[in-house]
Design a protein around this motif. Structure first.
Motif, PDB file in Angstrom:
ATOM      1  N   GLU A  35       0.832  -1.200   0.000  1.00  0.00           N
ATOM      2  CA  GLU A  35       0.000   0.000   0.000  1.00  0.00           C
ATOM      3  C   GLU A  35       0.867   1.250   0.000  1.00  0.00           C
ATOM      4  N   ALA A  36       1.947   1.219   0.762  1.00  0.00           N
ATOM      5  CA  ALA A  36       2.855   2.368   0.814  1.00  0.00           C
ATOM      6  C   ALA A  36       3.470   2.646  -0.552  1.00  0.00           C
ATOM      7  N   LEU A  37       3.895   1.602  -1.235  1.00  0.00           N
ATOM      8  CA  LEU A  37       4.502   1.773  -2.553  1.00  0.00           C
ATOM      9  C   LEU A  37       3.494   2.345  -3.551  1.00  0.00           C
ATOM     10  N   GLU A  38       2.260   1.866  -3.482  1.00  0.00           N
ATOM     11  CA  GLU A  38       1.229   2.369  -4.389  1.00  0.00           C
ATOM     12  C   GLU A  38       0.964   3.853  -4.141  1.00  0.00           C
ATOM     13  N   LEU A  39       0.820   4.232  -2.875  1.00  0.00           N
ATOM     14  CA  LEU A  39       0.564   5.633  -2.553  1.00  0.00           C
ATOM     15  C   LEU A  39       1.738   6.516  -2.946  1.00  0.00           C
ATOM     16  N   ALA A  40       2.951   6.045  -2.701  1.00  0.00           N
ATOM     17  CA  ALA A  40       4.144   6.842  -3.025  1.00  0.00           C
ATOM     18  C   ALA A  40       4.276   7.071  -4.522  1.00  0.00           C
ATOM     19  N   ARG A  41       3.805   6.112  -5.319  1.00  0.00           N
ATOM     20  CA  ARG A  41       3.857   6.277  -6.775  1.00  0.00           C
ATOM     21  C   ARG A  41       2.788   7.247  -7.266  1.00  0.00           C
ATOM     22  N   LEU A  42       1.655   7.264  -6.582  1.00  0.00           N
ATOM     23  CA  LEU A  42       0.520   8.044  -7.057  1.00  0.00           C
ATOM     24  C   LEU A  42       0.546   9.500  -6.619  1.00  0.00           C
ATOM     25  N   TYR A  43       1.032   9.762  -5.402  1.00  0.00           N
ATOM     26  CA  TYR A  43       0.885  11.088  -4.822  1.00  0.00           C
ATOM     27  C   TYR A  43       2.230  11.703  -4.464  1.00  0.00           C
ATOM     28  N   ASP A  44       2.199  13.009  -4.300  1.00  0.00           N
ATOM     29  CA  ASP A  44       3.416  13.778  -4.090  1.00  0.00           C
ATOM     30  C   ASP A  44       3.626  14.041  -2.596  1.00  0.00           C
ATOM     31  N   TYR A  45       4.486  13.249  -1.975  1.00  0.00           N
ATOM     32  CA  TYR A  45       4.767  13.399  -0.558  1.00  0.00           C
ATOM     33  C   TYR A  45       6.088  14.131  -0.349  1.00  0.00           C
ATOM     34  N   ASP A  46       6.163  14.866   0.762  1.00  0.00           N
ATOM     35  CA  ASP A  46       7.420  15.512   1.118  1.00  0.00           C
ATOM     36  C   ASP A  46       8.367  14.530   1.792  1.00  0.00           C
ATOM     37  N   ILE A  47       7.807  13.515   2.464  1.00  0.00           N
ATOM     38  CA  ILE A  47       8.635  12.528   3.163  1.00  0.00           C
ATOM     39  C   ILE A  47       7.806  11.289   3.461  1.00  0.00           C
ATOM     40  N   VAL A  48       8.495  10.143   3.554  1.00  0.00           N
ATOM     41  CA  VAL A  48       7.889   8.887   3.993  1.00  0.00           C
ATOM     42  C   VAL A  48       8.498   8.535   5.347  1.00  0.00           C
ATOM     43  N   VAL A  49       7.638   8.321   6.355  1.00  0.00           N
ATOM     44  CA  VAL A  49       8.085   7.857   7.667  1.00  0.00           C
ATOM     45  C   VAL A  49       7.725   6.372   7.746  1.00  0.00           C
ATOM     46  N   LEU A  50       8.737   5.510   7.879  1.00  0.00           N
ATOM     47  CA  LEU A  50       8.575   4.088   7.575  1.00  0.00           C
ATOM     48  C   LEU A  50       9.015   3.188   8.728  1.00  0.00           C
ATOM     49  N   ASP A  51       8.116   2.298   9.160  1.00  0.00           N
ATOM     50  CA  ASP A  51       8.480   1.240  10.101  1.00  0.00           C
ATOM     51  C   ASP A  51       9.142   0.103   9.320  1.00  0.00           C
ATOM     52  N   LEU A  52      10.040  -0.632   9.967  1.00  0.00           N
ATOM     53  CA  LEU A  52      10.725  -1.727   9.280  1.00  0.00           C
ATOM     54  C   LEU A  52       9.963  -3.043   9.342  1.00  0.00           C
ATOM     55  N   MET A  53       9.181  -3.244  10.408  1.00  0.00           N
ATOM     56  CA  MET A  53       8.504  -4.524  10.597  1.00  0.00           C
ATOM     57  C   MET A  53       7.062  -4.428  10.115  1.00  0.00           C
ATOM     58  N   LEU A  54       6.856  -4.700   8.829  1.00  0.00           N
ATOM     59  CA  LEU A  54       5.531  -4.635   8.225  1.00  0.00           C
ATOM     60  C   LEU A  54       5.018  -6.050   7.971  1.00  0.00           C
ATOM     61  N   PRO A  55       3.703  -6.238   7.874  1.00  0.00           N
ATOM     62  CA  PRO A  55       3.164  -7.596   7.761  1.00  0.00           C
ATOM     63  C   PRO A  55       3.489  -8.296   6.444  1.00  0.00           C
ATOM     64  N   ASP A  56       3.714  -7.545   5.367  1.00  0.00           N
ATOM     65  CA  ASP A  56       3.916  -8.188   4.070  1.00  0.00           C
ATOM     66  C   ASP A  56       5.354  -8.134   3.567  1.00  0.00           C
ATOM     67  N   MET A  57       6.155  -7.233   4.076  1.00  0.00           N
ATOM     68  CA  MET A  57       7.565  -7.141   3.656  1.00  0.00           C
ATOM     69  C   MET A  57       8.324  -6.279   4.649  1.00  0.00           C
TER      70      MET A  57
END
Length: 244
Positions: A35-57
């Motif tokens: 979901e994060a990758l899809e949103l990052a491709r579609l919309y213009d964000y100033d920054i991504v704040v990202l946890d390392l332990m996600l359920p799918d990757m």
């Protein structure tokens, strides 16, 4: 400023969202890497704040795929992993900063502001264009050292223009960043904000900074500076967000 928060722990996500909203940021959330990758491709964000332990990757894979897609959006990793190897791997994948949990909310906000400022080409703690100076932390606006008093929305418009200096922004882009897809007013409200903002800046001695590109939108430029048209996705509507 618009942030994509990628965190599957709802309690942590809620706390971070509230802290960023208190700093007048717009926050979109995702709880999986895909979901994060899809949103990052579609919309213009100033920054991504990202946890390392996600359920799918792992978050590392999110960073790797962002960079492989040539998306240059800054990434701040927010993780409970404290060992040095975890940080080294994150930076090696293309992350810009790493904060370990638990964290101080004020430090998180300050780091986000610093990362975004540097990513947009501003090395100092403030953003300066011609006689105009913005302080992201205090939200203070100065023209030749004199304070200019703006409403919250007027400041948000000016901040977005300054962070995208030289890029033409559509009215839809302003709506997207100001309201994040929630309860958006008519697009003509942007003309009202720009008009009021121009009047206040002109009264302070910065009359020529905001330009109109007919049929496209508005741009903030250095005096006698060039502009470029944005081919990015910031003119599209975004997902429902936690608006400031």
């Amino acid at each position: 400023m618009r942030v994509l928060l990628v965190e599957d722990d709802t309690i942590v996500a809620r706390g971070v969202t509230l802290a960023l909203k208190a700093a007048s940021m717009i926050v979109d959330t995702a709880d999986t890497g895909e979901e994060a990758l899809e949103l990052a491709r579609l919309y213009d964000y100033d920054i991504v704040v990202l946890d390392l332990m996600l359920p799918d990757m792992e978050g590392y894979e999110v960073v790797r795929r962002l960079r492989a897609a040539r998306l240059e959006t800054p990434v701040l990793i927010l993780s409970g992993l404290t060992r040095p190897q975890a940080k080294v791997r994150g930076f090696g994948m293309g992350a810009d900063d790493y904060i370990t949990k638990p964290f101080d909310q004020q430090e998180l906000v300050a780091r986000i502001q610093a990362i975004v400022r540097r990513a947009k080409g501003f090395s100092q703690p403030t953003l300066s264009v011609g006689p105009l100076t913005l302080n992201l932390g205090s939200r203070e606006v100065l023209v030749d050292g004199r304070a200019v008093h703006l409403t919250g929305k007027e400041y948000a418009v000016l901040e977005l223009l300054t962070l995208r200096k030289g890029v033409v922004l559509t009215k839809e882009a302003f709506l997207n960043h100001l309201y994040g897809g929630m309860d958006e007013p008519e697009v003509k409200i942007i003309d009202v904000f720009i008009c009021k903002l121009r009047k206040k800046l002109a009264s302070a001695g910065a009359a020529e900074l905001i330009g109109t590109v007919w049929g496209r939108g508005y741009v903030l430029r250095e005096p006698n500076g060039a502009i470029r048209l944005s081919a990015g996705p910031e003119g599209r509507g975004g997902p429902a967000s936690a608006a400031a």
